[in-house]
Motif scaffolding. Structure first.
Motif, PDB file in Angstrom:
ATOM      1  N   ILE A   5     -98.951 -49.987   0.401  1.00  0.00           N
ATOM      2  CA  ILE A   5     -98.227 -49.325   1.495  1.00  0.00           C
ATOM      3  C   ILE A   5     -96.760 -49.228   1.117  1.00  0.00           C
ATOM      4  CG2 ILE A   5     -97.550 -49.497   3.919  1.00  0.00           C
ATOM      5  CD1 ILE A   5    -100.076 -51.217   4.342  1.00  0.00           C
ATOM      6  N   LEU A   6     -96.174 -48.060   1.357  1.00  0.00           N
ATOM      7  CA  LEU A   6     -94.759 -47.868   1.070  1.00  0.00           C
ATOM      8  C   LEU A   6     -94.085 -47.303   2.317  1.00  0.00           C
ATOM      9  CD1 LEU A   6     -92.513 -47.950  -1.082  1.00  0.00           C
ATOM     10  CD2 LEU A   6     -93.118 -45.584  -1.646  1.00  0.00           C
ATOM     11  N   ILE A   7     -93.070 -48.015   2.778  1.00  0.00           N
ATOM     12  CA  ILE A   7     -92.278 -47.564   3.921  1.00  0.00           C
ATOM     13  C   ILE A   7     -90.914 -47.156   3.401  1.00  0.00           C
ATOM     14  CG2 ILE A   7     -91.456 -48.128   6.239  1.00  0.00           C
ATOM     15  CD1 ILE A   7     -94.516 -48.457   5.791  1.00  0.00           C
ATOM     16  N   THR A   8     -90.512 -45.932   3.681  1.00  0.00           N
ATOM     17  CA  THR A   8     -89.227 -45.442   3.190  1.00  0.00           C
ATOM     18  C   THR A   8     -88.438 -44.787   4.314  1.00  0.00           C
ATOM     19  OG1 THR A   8     -90.275 -43.364   2.536  1.00  0.00           O
ATOM     20  CG2 THR A   8     -90.022 -45.028   0.824  1.00  0.00           C
ATOM     21  N   ASP A   9     -87.136 -44.691   4.068  1.00  0.00           N
ATOM     22  CA  ASP A   9     -86.273 -43.878   4.905  1.00  0.00           C
ATOM     23  C   ASP A   9     -86.348 -42.456   4.335  1.00  0.00           C
ATOM     24  OD1 ASP A   9     -84.143 -42.410   5.894  1.00  0.00           O
ATOM     25  OD2 ASP A   9     -82.841 -44.155   6.047  1.00  0.00           O
ATOM     26  N   PRO A  10     -86.903 -41.503   5.059  1.00  0.00           N
ATOM     27  CA  PRO A  10     -87.124 -40.177   4.488  1.00  0.00           C
ATOM     28  C   PRO A  10     -85.838 -39.424   4.168  1.00  0.00           C
ATOM     29  CG  PRO A  10     -87.689 -40.187   6.821  1.00  0.00           C
ATOM     30  CD  PRO A  10     -87.415 -41.611   6.428  1.00  0.00           C
ATOM     31  N   THR A  11     -84.735 -39.792   4.764  1.00  0.00           N
ATOM     32  CA  THR A  11     -83.494 -39.059   4.487  1.00  0.00           C
ATOM     33  C   THR A  11     -82.824 -39.533   3.209  1.00  0.00           C
ATOM     34  OG1 THR A  11     -82.175 -40.545   5.867  1.00  0.00           O
ATOM     35  CG2 THR A  11     -83.067 -38.590   6.920  1.00  0.00           C
ATOM     36  N   THR A  12     -83.042 -40.784   2.839  1.00  0.00           N
ATOM     37  CA  THR A  12     -82.375 -41.318   1.652  1.00  0.00           C
ATOM     38  C   THR A  12     -83.359 -41.693   0.553  1.00  0.00           C
ATOM     39  OG1 THR A  12     -82.517 -43.599   2.441  1.00  0.00           O
ATOM     40  CG2 THR A  12     -80.580 -42.322   3.112  1.00  0.00           C
ATOM     41  N   GLY A  13     -84.636 -41.809   0.895  1.00  0.00           N
ATOM     42  CA  GLY A  13     -85.623 -42.259  -0.076  1.00  0.00           C
ATOM     43  C   GLY A  13     -85.603 -43.760  -0.300  1.00  0.00           C
ATOM     44  N   THR A  14     -84.775 -44.465   0.441  1.00  0.00           N
ATOM     45  CA  THR A  14     -84.673 -45.915   0.283  1.00  0.00           C
ATOM     46  C   THR A  14     -85.964 -46.600   0.688  1.00  0.00           C
ATOM     47  OG1 THR A  14     -82.325 -45.802   0.812  1.00  0.00           O
ATOM     48  CG2 THR A  14     -83.367 -47.962   0.996  1.00  0.00           C
ATOM     49  N   THR A  15     -86.421 -47.536  -0.150  1.00  0.00           N
ATOM     50  CA  THR A  15     -87.590 -48.328   0.198  1.00  0.00           C
ATOM     51  C   THR A  15     -87.214 -49.371   1.234  1.00  0.00           C
ATOM     52  OG1 THR A  15     -88.584 -48.025  -1.971  1.00  0.00           O
ATOM     53  CG2 THR A  15     -89.359 -49.905  -0.685  1.00  0.00           C
TER      54      THR A  15
END
Ligand code: SF4
Length: 74
Positions: free
Chosen positions: A60-70
């Motif tokens: 599972i990968l959770i990211t901030d979609p605006t920055t791509g930060t994990t």
């Protein structure tokens, strides 16, 4: 930081343990014995990052979609 988080599951990596669906049933379900996000974008919810952190194979990968930060797992 965006208001929402992006949720992704690598179904090739998932071993179908069901831990994520048990930890965050509002966000994950097993489909054909593999985890599937119920919503690709979610409001920040600790249950989602907990699920990503508890996955034994880090599927599972959770990211901030605006920055791509994990955001999880870290
Ligand atoms: S916790 Fe990980 S391995 Fe288990 S069902 Fe969820 S994604 Fe798959």
């Amino acid at each position: 930081m965006s208001g929402q988080w992006q949720v992704a599951v690598d179904r090739d990596r998932c071993i179908g343990s069901g831990l994520c669906a048990g930890t965050a049933p509002a966000h994950f379900a097993l489909v054909d014995k593999k985890s599937t996000p119920l919503h690709p974008l979610v409001d920040p919810d600790e249950a989602v990052t907990d699920a990503a952190d508890c996955c034994p194979v880090e599927a599972i990968l959770i990211t901030d979609p605006t920055t791509g930060t994990t955001l999880a797992p870290l």
